[in-house]
Write an enzyme that holds these catalytic residues in place. Structure first.
Site, mmCIF file in Angstrom:
data_model
loop_
_atom_site.group_PDB
_atom_site.id
_atom_site.type_symbol
_atom_site.label_atom_id
_atom_site.label_comp_id
_atom_site.label_asym_id
_atom_site.label_seq_id
_atom_site.Cartn_x
_atom_site.Cartn_y
_atom_site.Cartn_z
ATOM 1 N NE ARG A 12 -0.855 -0.086 4.935
ATOM 2 C CZ ARG A 12 -0.674 0.980 5.724
ATOM 3 N NH1 ARG A 12 -1.081 2.171 5.322
ATOM 4 N NH2 ARG A 12 -0.127 0.854 6.911
ATOM 5 C CG ASN A 82 8.150 1.904 0.729
ATOM 6 O OD1 ASN A 82 8.089 3.108 0.505
ATOM 7 N ND2 ASN A 82 7.078 1.205 1.124
ATOM 8 N N GLY A 84 8.041 1.858 6.569
ATOM 9 C CA GLY A 84 8.411 2.846 7.580
ATOM 10 C C GLY A 84 7.185 3.298 8.347
ATOM 11 C CE1 TYR A 147 9.315 8.572 8.907
ATOM 12 C CE2 TYR A 147 9.724 10.895 8.449
ATOM 13 C CZ TYR A 147 9.328 9.631 8.017
ATOM 14 O OH TYR A 147 8.968 9.448 6.707
ATOM 15 N N PRO A 177 11.454 11.484 -0.462
ATOM 16 C CG PRO A 177 9.867 9.772 -0.413
ATOM 17 C CD PRO A 177 11.223 10.155 0.130
ATOM 18 C CE1 TYR A 179 4.681 16.353 5.923
ATOM 19 C CE2 TYR A 179 6.421 17.651 4.899
ATOM 20 C CZ TYR A 179 5.820 17.141 6.028
ATOM 21 O OH TYR A 179 6.353 17.391 7.258
HETATM 22 P P1 NDP Z 1 2.172 3.989 4.696
HETATM 23 O O1 NDP Z 1 1.927 4.196 6.157
HETATM 24 O O2 NDP Z 1 1.084 4.304 3.737
HETATM 25 O O3 NDP Z 1 2.658 2.449 4.460
HETATM 26 C C1 NDP Z 1 3.695 1.943 5.234
HETATM 27 C C2 NDP Z 1 4.039 0.555 4.758
HETATM 28 O O4 NDP Z 1 5.100 0.042 5.583
HETATM 29 C C3 NDP Z 1 2.900 -0.420 4.887
HETATM 30 O O5 NDP Z 1 2.903 -1.313 3.789
HETATM 31 C C4 NDP Z 1 3.212 -1.162 6.175
HETATM 32 O O6 NDP Z 1 2.695 -2.496 6.232
HETATM 33 C C5 NDP Z 1 4.716 -1.213 6.117
HETATM 34 N N1 NDP Z 1 5.298 -1.405 7.432
HETATM 35 C C6 NDP Z 1 5.198 -0.592 8.506
HETATM 36 N N2 NDP Z 1 5.842 -1.129 9.554
HETATM 37 C C7 NDP Z 1 6.353 -2.315 9.135
HETATM 38 C C8 NDP Z 1 7.102 -3.345 9.751
HETATM 39 N N3 NDP Z 1 7.485 -3.283 11.054
HETATM 40 N N4 NDP Z 1 7.441 -4.439 9.020
HETATM 41 C C9 NDP Z 1 7.085 -4.512 7.717
HETATM 42 N N5 NDP Z 1 6.376 -3.570 7.082
HETATM 43 C C10 NDP Z 1 6.002 -2.492 7.786
HETATM 44 O O7 NDP Z 1 3.483 4.789 4.373
HETATM 45 P P2 NDP Z 1 3.897 5.609 3.052
HETATM 46 O O8 NDP Z 1 3.559 4.820 1.843
HETATM 47 O O9 NDP Z 1 3.410 6.983 3.196
HETATM 48 O O10 NDP Z 1 5.487 5.658 3.254
HETATM 49 C C11 NDP Z 1 6.369 4.724 2.666
HETATM 50 C C12 NDP Z 1 7.792 5.157 2.982
HETATM 51 O O11 NDP Z 1 8.010 6.484 2.480
HETATM 52 C C13 NDP Z 1 8.110 5.209 4.473
HETATM 53 O O12 NDP Z 1 9.422 4.789 4.705
HETATM 54 C C14 NDP Z 1 7.973 6.687 4.812
HETATM 55 O O13 NDP Z 1 8.728 7.030 5.923
HETATM 56 C C15 NDP Z 1 8.489 7.302 3.530
HETATM 57 N N6 NDP Z 1 8.043 8.665 3.321
HETATM 58 C C16 NDP Z 1 6.708 8.944 3.201
HETATM 59 C C17 NDP Z 1 6.311 10.253 2.988
HETATM 60 C C18 NDP Z 1 4.876 10.616 2.824
HETATM 61 O O14 NDP Z 1 4.617 11.825 2.723
HETATM 62 N N7 NDP Z 1 3.927 9.691 2.756
HETATM 63 C C19 NDP Z 1 7.273 11.339 2.921
HETATM 64 C C20 NDP Z 1 8.649 10.933 3.026
HETATM 65 C C21 NDP Z 1 8.996 9.638 3.231
HETATM 66 P P3 NDP Z 1 1.102 -2.762 6.496
HETATM 67 O O15 NDP Z 1 0.429 -2.382 5.193
HETATM 68 O O16 NDP Z 1 0.992 -4.215 6.794
HETATM 69 O O17 NDP Z 1 0.714 -1.882 7.628
#
Ligand code: NDP
Length: 241
Positions: A12, A82, A84, A147, A177, A179
């Protein structure tokens, strides 16, 4: 050359867009997730892609997860770190659990995953590792010492590891990235988010597909001279040298 990629948190948000982009480019993709079964199931149905569940914050789980992917899809040549989380709070109120959970999930995980794939990449003489950092690791963000530290740490990790792997045909880079319109940003209160958007010169949030495009660029065989770099995609919100 057959390409096999692992995208952590690939079912996702930004990760799902990355998985889609790599599938389009002809990769076999293993998308991992942690707890959101519904999103993982929907992603698997839509793409026909293999999904794998493990906690990237566990060294042992990363070892066994990568071994399972290699057994089912073939040797892994591309890793996108990815997955996080955020768990925000001002430092004077931050608990030890809040700090260490974010560091483990967002930073330790990169070591755990890289440690699990690196021998295979070295044996193959080829690899692409892409770490998803953040604008808030570059500039720091109030309420996110955990973070920001994890994401800044990823940039240093990338620079060091890139030097270790260069001679083996393995590149290591970051995408940073700004936001992006995902569930993570949906957690930000509406008025705060409007304030943030006002500071983005392009005047909008980024799209997950725009980050996915950066990742597929770096994953390409033609990107072999780019290593140790951070590719920033933030709509001009924070311009670094
Ligand atoms: P989301 O919260 O939409 O998705 C996070 C994903 O990480 C999910 O698939 C989740 O799994 C998975 N995840 C979280 N914790 C774990 C874990 N302990 N083990 C395995 N998988 C895990 O995040 P985004 O798509 O927004 O962000 C993706 C990346 O981009 C992250 O690293 C974030 O820090 C970075 N980022 C995002 C920004 C933003 O504005 N959105 C900006 C800058 C960086 P599950 O689906 O099972 O919960």
């Amino acid at each position: 050359m057959e390409r096999v990629a692992i995208v952590t948190g690939g079912t996702r948000g930004i990760g799902s867009a990355i998985s889609h982009e790599l599938l389009k480019a002809g990769f076999k993709v293993a998308a991992t997730y942690h707890g959101n079964e519904q999103a993982a199931h929907a992603f698997a149905e839509e793409t026909g892609c293999a999904v794998f569940k493990w906690d990237v914050g566990s060294f042992a789980a990363c070892q066994s997860g990568v071994a399972e992917v290699a057994e089912r899809l073939g040797p892994v040549d591309t890793l996108v770190n990815n997955a996080g989380i955020t768990w925000d709070g001002m430092l004077h109120k931050m608990t030890e659990e809040q700090w260490s959970t974010v560091i483990r999930t967002d930073l330790d995980s990169a070591f755990f995953m890289c440690r699990a794939v690196i021998d295979g990449m070295r044996a193959k003489g080829f690899g692409r590792i892409i770490n998803i950092t953040s604008i808030n690791g570059q500039k720091g963000q109030m309420g996110q010492t955990n973070y920001s530290a994890a994401k800044a740490g990823l940039i240093g990790f990338t620079k060091a590891f890139a030097q270790e792997t260069a001679r083996k045909g393995i590149t290591v880079n970051c995408v940073a990235p700004g936001y992006i319109d995902t569930d993570m940003v949906a957690k930000v209160p509406k008025d705060v988010l409007e304030g943030i958007i006002a500071t983005i010169p392009v005047g909008r949030l980024g799209k997950p597909e725009e980050i996915a495009h950066c990742v597929s660029f770096l994953a390409d065989t033609r990107a072999g001279f780019i290593t140790g770099a951070t590719l920033t995609a933030n709509g001009g919100q924070y311009i670094t040298g």
